[in-house]
Every structure is written in structure tokens, then in C-alpha cells.
Scaffold this active site. Sequence first.
Site, mmCIF file in Angstrom:
data_model
loop_
_atom_site.group_PDB
_atom_site.id
_atom_site.type_symbol
_atom_site.label_atom_id
_atom_site.label_comp_id
_atom_site.label_asym_id
_atom_site.label_seq_id
_atom_site.Cartn_x
_atom_site.Cartn_y
_atom_site.Cartn_z
ATOM 1 N N LYS A 192 -11.677 0.002 98.289
ATOM 2 C CA LYS A 192 -10.964 1.078 97.570
ATOM 3 C C LYS A 192 -10.939 0.793 96.078
ATOM 4 O O LYS A 192 -11.095 -0.363 95.638
ATOM 5 C CB LYS A 192 -9.536 1.242 98.085
ATOM 6 C CG LYS A 192 -8.651 -0.015 98.054
ATOM 7 C CD LYS A 192 -7.897 -0.280 96.780
ATOM 8 C CE LYS A 192 -6.960 -1.481 96.891
ATOM 9 N NZ LYS A 192 -6.574 -2.070 95.604
ATOM 10 N N PRO A 210 -16.244 -7.948 97.880
ATOM 11 C CA PRO A 210 -15.856 -9.228 97.272
ATOM 12 C C PRO A 210 -14.382 -9.574 97.518
ATOM 13 O O PRO A 210 -13.540 -8.676 97.626
ATOM 14 C CB PRO A 210 -16.116 -9.000 95.780
ATOM 15 C CG PRO A 210 -17.122 -7.900 95.736
ATOM 16 C CD PRO A 210 -16.818 -7.011 96.913
ATOM 17 N N LEU A 241 -10.091 -4.832 95.533
ATOM 18 C CA LEU A 241 -10.835 -3.759 96.198
ATOM 19 C C LEU A 241 -10.340 -3.540 97.629
ATOM 20 O O LEU A 241 -10.916 -2.741 98.372
ATOM 21 C CB LEU A 241 -12.338 -4.079 96.200
ATOM 22 C CG LEU A 241 -12.987 -4.200 94.810
ATOM 23 C CD1 LEU A 241 -14.445 -4.654 94.939
ATOM 24 C CD2 LEU A 241 -12.925 -2.868 94.065
ATOM 25 N N SER A 282 -7.311 -6.065 103.417
ATOM 26 C CA SER A 282 -6.500 -5.016 104.052
ATOM 27 C C SER A 282 -7.384 -4.103 104.902
ATOM 28 O O SER A 282 -7.001 -3.674 105.988
ATOM 29 C CB SER A 282 -5.807 -4.167 102.989
ATOM 30 O OG SER A 282 -5.065 -4.987 102.126
ATOM 31 N N ASP A 311 -1.400 -2.501 101.605
ATOM 32 C CA ASP A 311 -2.516 -1.551 101.497
ATOM 33 C C ASP A 311 -3.108 -1.161 102.855
ATOM 34 O O ASP A 311 -3.969 -0.281 102.912
ATOM 35 C CB ASP A 311 -3.658 -2.165 100.664
ATOM 36 C CG ASP A 311 -3.332 -2.211 99.189
ATOM 37 O OD1 ASP A 311 -2.366 -1.549 98.761
ATOM 38 O OD2 ASP A 311 -4.045 -2.920 98.455
HETATM 39 O O1 C5P Z 1 1.620 -6.656 100.755
HETATM 40 P P1 C5P Z 1 0.659 -7.706 100.393
HETATM 41 O O2 C5P Z 1 0.711 -8.873 101.332
HETATM 42 O O3 C5P Z 1 -0.734 -7.204 100.208
HETATM 43 O O4 C5P Z 1 1.094 -8.251 98.978
HETATM 44 C C1 C5P Z 1 0.629 -9.481 98.474
HETATM 45 C C2 C5P Z 1 1.591 -9.941 97.391
HETATM 46 O O5 C5P Z 1 1.527 -9.052 96.271
HETATM 47 C C3 C5P Z 1 3.035 -9.928 97.832
HETATM 48 O O6 C5P Z 1 3.401 -11.127 98.412
HETATM 49 C C4 C5P Z 1 3.766 -9.685 96.529
HETATM 50 O O7 C5P Z 1 3.900 -10.904 95.825
HETATM 51 C C5 C5P Z 1 2.812 -8.817 95.733
HETATM 52 N N1 C5P Z 1 3.128 -7.389 95.818
HETATM 53 C C6 C5P Z 1 4.207 -6.873 95.111
HETATM 54 N N2 C5P Z 1 4.499 -5.535 95.188
HETATM 55 C C7 C5P Z 1 3.719 -4.702 95.919
HETATM 56 C C8 C5P Z 1 2.617 -5.190 96.626
HETATM 57 C C9 C5P Z 1 2.348 -6.544 96.552
HETATM 58 O O8 C5P Z 1 4.915 -7.599 94.421
HETATM 59 N N3 C5P Z 1 4.004 -3.402 95.952
#
Ligand code: C5P
Length: 315
Positions: free
Chosen positions: A31, A116, A121, A125, A158
Site C-alpha cells: 500500500k 520490501p 508499504l 500487515s 493496518d
Molecule cells: O499496530 P502496529 O503493530 O502496526 O503498530 C506498530 C507500532 O507503531 C506500535 O507499537 C506503535 O508504537 C506505533 N503506532 C502508533 N500509532 C498508530 C499505529 C502504530 O503509535 N496509529
Amino acid sequence: MRTPAPRLRVPAPPYLLHVHPAAVIVATPAKLNLYLEILGKRPDGYHQLETLMVAIDLYDTLECTLRTDGQIVLECDHPALPRDAANLAVQAALRLREWAGRPELGATLRLHKRIPLQAGLGGGSSDAAAALVALQQLWKLALTRHELLAMAASVGSDVPFFLSAAAAWCTGRGEVVEAEWMGDVLHAVVVCPPRGLSTAEVYRQVRVPAAPRNGTAARAALQAGDAAALAQSGFNRLQEAAFLLDPRLETLCRRLAARAPWGAMLSGSGSALFALCPSRDHARTLAAAIRTPTDEPAPRVFVVRSVPSDGLVLI
Ligand code: C5P
């Protein structure tokens, strides 16, 4: 007078390539974030955001086959990818099996990685979304749509996008997905520097704006199929934080922007940069101009388009 844009709604990924009782193969896209603004920091540590995302025709493929030994095994052609529960596809498989309450369910997940890593990208997810769809088929589980999306959101912010739409306006921490119409196919060049960035690290550096921007113009441009207006209203609040973490990224972005018709920006938390282009020919010419053999190690350059409505083209 501009003719009204056709209203493209592309089928939601992941895309089933092969379904057999013992094996399911899916293609799952990357994405781009065309717009991303932070509205605030939440008590749970996540950031409240608004983002406009489109799936692009750069795909990982995931083949899931049944195992009778109750193990979940990930095989992957990319040496740097974790094979354990740190991998989002494995995490998705474990959660699905836990939901089913059937510890005897096993599978081999063969992941062919093209997207990558640590690029913003959405590769990890997207692979998790692919695992949920493929294993739900393979293990013959009947989750409701609501259950599937809740499970996806618990794996990563995501992941629900990759189960919902090829273009969407996403809010909350990114997991609240509203499918978006597209007026036209988008063309872009994506440049991935050799060094990736950790999403958590970029978010740690981000400055929450006192007066957040508004994404209405970007949404309207996407709906109208007006790529020039979309590029103009494109924005990513994480860009400044990513450039602080890796100043070479800013130099590369300037280089790309100088050659691109409408500038360049970061996707998600980076480190991938992209430039929208008026056509595929423009994108090819820009990609050739940005690929300089003197860069060591060289960034990877992809000519992409938004996921086409007329079928899959694997690159
Ligand atoms: O949700 P995900 O595991 O992909 O997020 C990875 C990290 O990115 C989270 O642990 C957080 O530190 C940060 N994050 C955030 N706010 C979001 C999405 C992600 O702070 N909306």
C-alpha cells in the site's frame, strides 16, 4: 469541461489465486499512504490518525498447505524475515487457531516476499491478512466478517485495510476502514532505500500537531481521479520524524522530487518514498532517471499502479 470520473471500486485484497482442499494460494498487495495526519496520542500509546491508503500492484504471495502434526511453520525466501510469532502472518495463524479452539490444526505457510521490509508499504500487515484469508479457507473456519476484522486489528493497525478495500480512508489507529471510490488508476514510482525504518521508532519521534490538517482535498482528488491534485494535497506527518531518524532519506526524497512531475513523499512510517506520475510511461522514465548505478548500495525502484480493477498482474 472535465468528463465525470468513472467510479472505480476495485475488489478487496487479498486475491485468491488457487483454492484446493489441501492448499490455498493468495496474492496480497503493498500500500501507499497518500495522506497521513496525526490527530493526537491515545492513552494506550497509539496515535489517533487519518490516512488515505491505496493498494498497489506489488504483491507478496502466500501458499498455505495443511499439516497433520499441529505445527505452524513459515518458510520464506527472504533471509531477514522472522519465522516465529514476531512475524505477523504467523501471529495471524496462531490467533485464528486459538479462536477455533483446535490446537491440532497445522499449516505450512510459504511466503514469497516481493514487498520490501520496514518500508511503510504494509508488507507484514498484508501477509497477515493473506494468512487469515487462506487459513480460514484451508481450515474451513466460519468467522463472521466482524470477528475477522477484530482479529486483524489485534494483529496490527493496518491489517483490516488489507481485508477491506483497495482504496480507503482509515481512522482510529488505522484499523477503522472506510472504502473509498477511485476516479482513475494511479501511477507511481516507489523508491526503497536499503535501510528500513522501525514503525514504532518513527512514531516515537513524531510531533503531534496543535492544529491537525484536514484530508478532505486528498479524498476528493482520489475520488475525482485527479492525480495532480492528489499529489498536491498529499501529506505525511511521519515524514519529518523519519527524516530526523535517517537524514539520507531527505536527500533521496529531494532527488526524487526534483525529477518527478508533482514532487515526492514518504509512505507510512517509511523508509519507502514515492512520486505520483501522470502515466505509466512517465513513471517508467522517472524510474530510469532515478536508478543511478553510482548509489552504493542502490535503492530499489518500482514502477507501480494502484491495484487494477481488470485483474492481477504479478510483478
Ligand atoms: O499496530 P502496529 O503493530 O502496526 O503498530 C506498530 C507500532 O507503531 C506500535 O507499537 C506503535 O508504537 C506505533 N503506532 C502508533 N500509532 C498508530 C499505529 C502504530 O503509535 N496509529
